[in-house]
Design a protein around this motif. Structure first.
Motif, mmCIF file in Angstrom:
data_model
loop_
_atom_site.group_PDB
_atom_site.id
_atom_site.type_symbol
_atom_site.label_atom_id
_atom_site.label_comp_id
_atom_site.label_asym_id
_atom_site.label_seq_id
_atom_site.Cartn_x
_atom_site.Cartn_y
_atom_site.Cartn_z
ATOM 1 N N ALA A 148 0.827 -1.202 0.000
ATOM 2 C CA ALA A 148 0.000 0.000 0.000
ATOM 3 C C ALA A 148 0.862 1.253 0.000
ATOM 4 C CB ALA A 148 -0.935 -0.007 1.203
ATOM 5 N N THR A 149 1.953 1.235 0.750
ATOM 6 C CA THR A 149 2.853 2.390 0.782
ATOM 7 C C THR A 149 3.476 2.643 -0.586
ATOM 8 O OG1 THR A 149 3.357 2.001 3.117
ATOM 9 C CG2 THR A 149 4.919 3.336 1.870
ATOM 10 N N ARG A 150 3.938 1.565 -1.235
ATOM 11 C CA ARG A 150 4.525 1.716 -2.565
ATOM 12 C C ARG A 150 3.503 2.240 -3.559
ATOM 13 N NH1 ARG A 150 7.390 -3.858 -3.942
ATOM 14 N NH2 ARG A 150 7.256 -2.873 -5.996
ATOM 15 N N THR A 151 2.289 1.737 -3.477
ATOM 16 C CA THR A 151 1.231 2.207 -4.377
ATOM 17 C C THR A 151 0.918 3.672 -4.126
ATOM 18 O OG1 THR A 151 0.280 -0.020 -4.428
ATOM 19 C CG2 THR A 151 -1.143 1.782 -5.137
ATOM 20 N N ALA A 152 0.935 4.094 -2.865
ATOM 21 C CA ALA A 152 0.631 5.488 -2.548
ATOM 22 C C ALA A 152 1.683 6.435 -3.099
ATOM 23 C CB ALA A 152 0.518 5.660 -1.034
ATOM 24 N N LEU A 153 2.926 5.985 -3.193
ATOM 25 C CA LEU A 153 4.000 6.853 -3.657
ATOM 26 C C LEU A 153 4.086 6.933 -5.170
ATOM 27 C CD1 LEU A 153 6.769 5.764 -1.121
ATOM 28 C CD2 LEU A 153 5.583 7.969 -1.191
ATOM 29 N N ASP A 154 3.587 5.910 -5.865
ATOM 30 C CA ASP A 154 3.811 5.836 -7.307
ATOM 31 C C ASP A 154 2.649 5.081 -7.954
ATOM 32 O OD1 ASP A 154 4.724 5.543 -9.893
ATOM 33 O OD2 ASP A 154 6.634 4.639 -9.345
ATOM 34 N N ALA A 155 1.927 5.755 -8.853
ATOM 35 C CA ALA A 155 0.777 5.120 -9.510
ATOM 36 C C ALA A 155 1.186 3.924 -10.357
ATOM 37 C CB ALA A 155 0.048 6.143 -10.380
ATOM 38 N N ALA A 156 2.426 3.905 -10.844
ATOM 39 C CA ALA A 156 2.883 2.786 -11.666
ATOM 40 C C ALA A 156 3.062 1.511 -10.857
ATOM 41 C CB ALA A 156 4.201 3.143 -12.357
ATOM 42 N N GLU A 157 3.019 1.611 -9.531
ATOM 43 C CA GLU A 157 3.223 0.439 -8.687
ATOM 44 C C GLU A 157 1.993 -0.454 -8.589
ATOM 45 O OE1 GLU A 157 5.713 -0.863 -6.969
ATOM 46 O OE2 GLU A 157 7.238 0.585 -7.539
ATOM 47 N N LEU A 158 0.808 0.046 -8.953
ATOM 48 C CA LEU A 158 -0.409 -0.731 -8.727
ATOM 49 C C LEU A 158 -0.371 -2.112 -9.375
ATOM 50 C CD1 LEU A 158 -3.223 -0.995 -7.533
ATOM 51 C CD2 LEU A 158 -4.130 0.146 -9.573
ATOM 52 N N PRO A 159 -0.054 -2.252 -10.666
ATOM 53 C CA PRO A 159 -0.022 -3.610 -11.234
ATOM 54 C C PRO A 159 0.997 -4.511 -10.541
ATOM 55 C CG PRO A 159 -0.034 -1.948 -12.973
ATOM 56 C CD PRO A 159 0.208 -1.219 -11.694
ATOM 57 N N LEU A 160 2.159 -3.953 -10.177
ATOM 58 C CA LEU A 160 3.170 -4.745 -9.497
ATOM 59 C C LEU A 160 2.716 -5.141 -8.102
ATOM 60 C CD1 LEU A 160 6.388 -2.790 -10.512
ATOM 61 C CD2 LEU A 160 5.681 -5.039 -11.306
ATOM 62 N N VAL A 229 -6.801 -0.971 -5.176
ATOM 63 C CA VAL A 229 -7.305 -0.170 -6.288
ATOM 64 C C VAL A 229 -8.042 1.066 -5.764
ATOM 65 C CG1 VAL A 229 -8.871 -0.163 -8.276
ATOM 66 C CG2 VAL A 229 -7.425 -2.154 -7.831
ATOM 67 N N GLU A 230 -8.807 0.920 -4.692
ATOM 68 C CA GLU A 230 -9.505 2.060 -4.116
ATOM 69 C C GLU A 230 -8.516 3.095 -3.582
ATOM 70 O OE1 GLU A 230 -12.063 0.366 -1.206
ATOM 71 O OE2 GLU A 230 -13.562 -0.331 -2.665
ATOM 72 N N LEU A 231 -7.420 2.651 -2.985
ATOM 73 C CA LEU A 231 -6.384 3.571 -2.522
ATOM 74 C C LEU A 231 -5.803 4.349 -3.694
ATOM 75 C CD1 LEU A 231 -4.372 4.616 -0.343
ATOM 76 C CD2 LEU A 231 -2.933 2.633 -0.901
ATOM 77 N N ASP A 232 -5.501 3.641 -4.775
ATOM 78 C CA ASP A 232 -4.956 4.290 -5.962
ATOM 79 C C ASP A 232 -5.915 5.341 -6.502
ATOM 80 O OD1 ASP A 232 -2.772 3.862 -8.292
ATOM 81 O OD2 ASP A 232 -4.732 4.184 -9.196
ATOM 82 N N ALA A 233 -7.207 5.024 -6.524
ATOM 83 C CA ALA A 233 -8.206 5.958 -7.055
ATOM 84 C C ALA A 233 -8.306 7.214 -6.193
ATOM 85 C CB ALA A 233 -9.564 5.267 -7.148
ATOM 86 N N ARG A 234 -8.246 7.048 -4.882
ATOM 87 C CA ARG A 234 -8.383 8.202 -3.992
ATOM 88 C C ARG A 234 -7.194 9.153 -4.107
ATOM 89 N NH1 ARG A 234 -12.170 8.233 0.033
ATOM 90 N NH2 ARG A 234 -13.510 6.386 0.191
ATOM 91 N N LEU A 235 -6.014 8.631 -4.353
ATOM 92 C CA LEU A 235 -4.815 9.470 -4.395
ATOM 93 C C LEU A 235 -4.632 10.176 -5.729
ATOM 94 C CD1 LEU A 235 -2.346 7.120 -2.499
ATOM 95 C CD2 LEU A 235 -3.469 9.170 -1.633
ATOM 96 N N GLY A 236 -5.239 9.661 -6.807
ATOM 97 C CA GLY A 236 -5.147 10.323 -8.096
ATOM 98 C C GLY A 236 -3.784 10.145 -8.758
ATOM 99 N N PRO A 237 -3.563 10.806 -9.920
ATOM 100 C CA PRO A 237 -2.286 10.667 -10.644
ATOM 101 C C PRO A 237 -1.112 11.158 -9.791
ATOM 102 C CG PRO A 237 -3.969 11.702 -12.018
ATOM 103 C CD PRO A 237 -4.521 11.667 -10.623
ATOM 104 N N ARG A 238 -0.013 10.414 -9.804
ATOM 105 C CA ARG A 238 1.175 10.790 -9.047
ATOM 106 C C ARG A 238 2.375 10.049 -9.606
ATOM 107 N NH1 ARG A 238 -2.033 7.257 -7.426
ATOM 108 N NH2 ARG A 238 -1.399 5.361 -6.349
ATOM 109 N N VAL A 239 3.520 10.665 -9.492
ATOM 110 C CA VAL A 239 4.759 10.069 -9.959
ATOM 111 C C VAL A 239 5.872 10.623 -9.081
ATOM 112 C CG1 VAL A 239 5.295 11.873 -11.656
ATOM 113 C CG2 VAL A 239 6.144 9.559 -12.019
#
Length: 417
Positions: A148-160, A229-239
């Protein structure tokens, strides 16, 4: 099958997770007493993982047991009789029965067939087992929080993150422009009746499809994937905003950084400055379609992109690390005037380092057999390579060994500007 929500999955027939943990602790004490009674001493401490006749092996195992008193105890006793240590246990309640997921340390001489056979005779059904490694020793809550932390920092992390959460699986993304792809998928996603395919609404409007034919998903796994996925959606685009300023051999200064959809105009401008041959070596199709690929390539949903930028702000190179199911593709495009200056090699080394950080075992590049620059760059990695040529198309696959590629620092979300 009646599936429970993520909140309901912690309760089965009035028994909470706390109750399950208490039962397991009591069972462990019972097993130690049983062992001491038969052998006159407590169970031996686990042996090391390397060398010697007493070497042990880590296994991940799932089996379904009946939801009735004594079922789990019988299974655990069968494992203890074979000197198999239970390092961790997760329960996945279903409408009929319970899927128990074990991390086991077993004597090295025991095979997977012998372990699964003992489990079956003790009442386990649909048993699945495979070798584990040290990464599996991290308990599930810690691992999920890390993902979850990795996903929060980088949107590209979600599939991984989904792949590491669910094990070996194929992940595909469908764009939101196709209404048929969304038909029949509720807002919180769907787990198909076979339990081997889950469909999740992607934050940008598309669909994320996760398939694992060899092992059905449990409702608990579906709830965890949906939460990511819900976490990713709430945080929006990020890199990540980190960047490195480098000086090439000819004295030119460049900046290497992560890129995303906000770099679309700069990438199109680079296309206009590239020769038709350079574009054809990269895209393998009509040159008029080159710009059309950029929306996909710059989306963090499909991978990671590095951009090379000059002191004047122009983007003169792009490197892509693309998730392709269970495979990972590498692709490069360097503007003609900046070729043969080491830009491509620099991008390639960084992409390989990122692939290794993502636990990829292989990366492959698709180009034309006449693209000697790409061949030289891949050979410069110093990795084992496999070449396949068909009708002028060359596929170069590099096997990633555990030794780090000699390259500058990778992107670790440090926020350097």
């Amino acid at each position: 099958m009646n599936r429970k929500t993520s909140a309901e999955s912690t309760v089965t027939d009035g028994r909470t997770v706390r109750g399950w943990r208490r039962d397991i602790i009591e069972l462990a004490a019972l097993l130690r007493t049983w062992w001491a009674g038969r052998h006159g001493h407590a169970p031996p401490e686990p042996t090391g993982m390397d060398g010697g006749a007493a070497a042990s092996v880590l296994w991940r195992m799932r089996t379904t047991v009946k939801d009735q008193p004594g079922s789990l105890a019988s299974l655990c006793i069968a494992l203890a009789e074979r000197r198999i240590d239970i390092l961790s246990l997760q329960t996945h309640p279903l409408a009929r029965g319970t899927v128990d997921e074990f991390l086991l340390r077993a004597p090295g001489e025991l095979s997977a067939a012998e372990i699964s056979g003992a489990v079956s005779r003790a009442g386990g059904q649909g048993t699945w087992i495979e070798r584990a490694d040290a990464h599996d020793l991290v308990d599930a809550p810690t691992r999920v929080l890390g993902l979850a932390t990795r996903t929060a920092l980088d949107a590209a992390e979600l599939p991984l993150a989904l792949r590491q959460l669910l094990g070996r699986c194929a992940i595909r993304s469908l764009p939101g422009g196709d209404p048929a792809a969304l038909e029949g998928i509720p807002a919180d996603g769907a787990l198909e009746e076979t339990d081997t395919v889950m469909r999740l609404r992607a934050p940008e409007g598309g669909v994320i499809i996760v398939e694992r034919p060899y092992l059905p998903f449990t409702p608990t796994e579906f709830a965890r994937a949906r939460a990511l996925v819900e976490l990713d959606a709430r945080l929006g685009p990020r890199v990540p905003h980190g960047q490195d300023v480098l000086t090439l051999s000819r004295g030119s200064a460049i900046t290497v950084r992560r890129a995303d959809a906000r770099d679309l105009d700069a990438a199109k401008a680079m296309h206009e400055r590239c020769s038709p041959r350079t574009l054809s070596l990269r895209y393998h199709g009509p040159m008029g379609d080159a710009d059309r690929y950029l929306d996909h390539l710059l989306s963090p949903r499909y991978g990671r992109t590095l951009a090379v930028q000059t002191a004047s702000g122009q983007v003169v190179g792009l490197g892509h690390l693309l998730w392709d199911g269970e495979e990972t593709e590498i692709a490069l495009l360097v503007e003609d005037e900046w070729q043969r200056r080491g830009v491509g090699g620099e991008l390639l080394r960084r992409l390989v380092s990122m692939a290794r950080e993502a636990n990829c075992e292989h990366v492959y590049a698709v180009t034309q057999s006449s693209n000697t620059g790409m061949v030289a760059a891949m050979r410069g990695l110093g990795l084992p390579l496999d070449y396949q040529i068909e009708e002028g198309t060359l596929v170069i696959t590099a096997r990633l060994d555990p030794t780090p590629v000699a390259s500058p620092r990778s992107y670790d979300h440090s926020g350097r500007d």
